[in-house]
Design a protein around this motif. Sequence first.
Motif: not given
Length: 202
Positions: A156-167, A179-188
């Motif tokens: 969640d701390k990365l821009a959306k267009n950067r998160a996918g490539p980073a993962v 697996i992409a995960f965010s403790a803030k949003t619960g994603e993943g």
Amino acid sequence: MQPGAGVVRVVESRFLLGAASAASLPEGTLPEVAFAGRSNVGKSSLIQRLVGGRGLVRISGTPGRTRQINLFEIALADGKRFVLADLPGYGWARVSRKERRSWGALIERYLETRGALRSVVAIIDARRGVEEDDVALADYLRAIGRPMIACATKVDKLAKNRAGPAVAAIGRALGCPAIAFSAKTGEGKDEIWSALLATLDH
């Protein structure tokens, strides 16, 4: 989620003990999953988000606070019970080299000899990417035959267009999908539970 897994609901999570040496670890009577990662990658936040245990695991802004293997018993609504092992963070920490070496020996002994261990969640900060210690852990787990689940935190701390490539880059570096995960949003969260349940059922 894996087929038929449904929504995972934790009905109980409790601290069992902290082991500063391999000799102080109790015999493993329940299947275990271990969480490992460099200091300050969000390991404690990940665990709390998964089990819903506010305050179950201490969250600190100072790397290296976890200095022992902390064991927690987790009970799910479907009757499954397992032990979650929170391993000391590796890499940078404000402790002596001697202490870090002792942690390393403790972690290696646990990973190599723990009969109840089913899988290891390798945690990487998505913003920092894979570092040398992370690759060493992945290679080590493969060498000793331990299944690994790669988790990229703080997406969640990365821009959306950067998160996918980073993962994706983390997955390539570690040799398995991350697996992409965010403790803030619960994603993943559901994806991690699905992977955990698959190893616990083995």
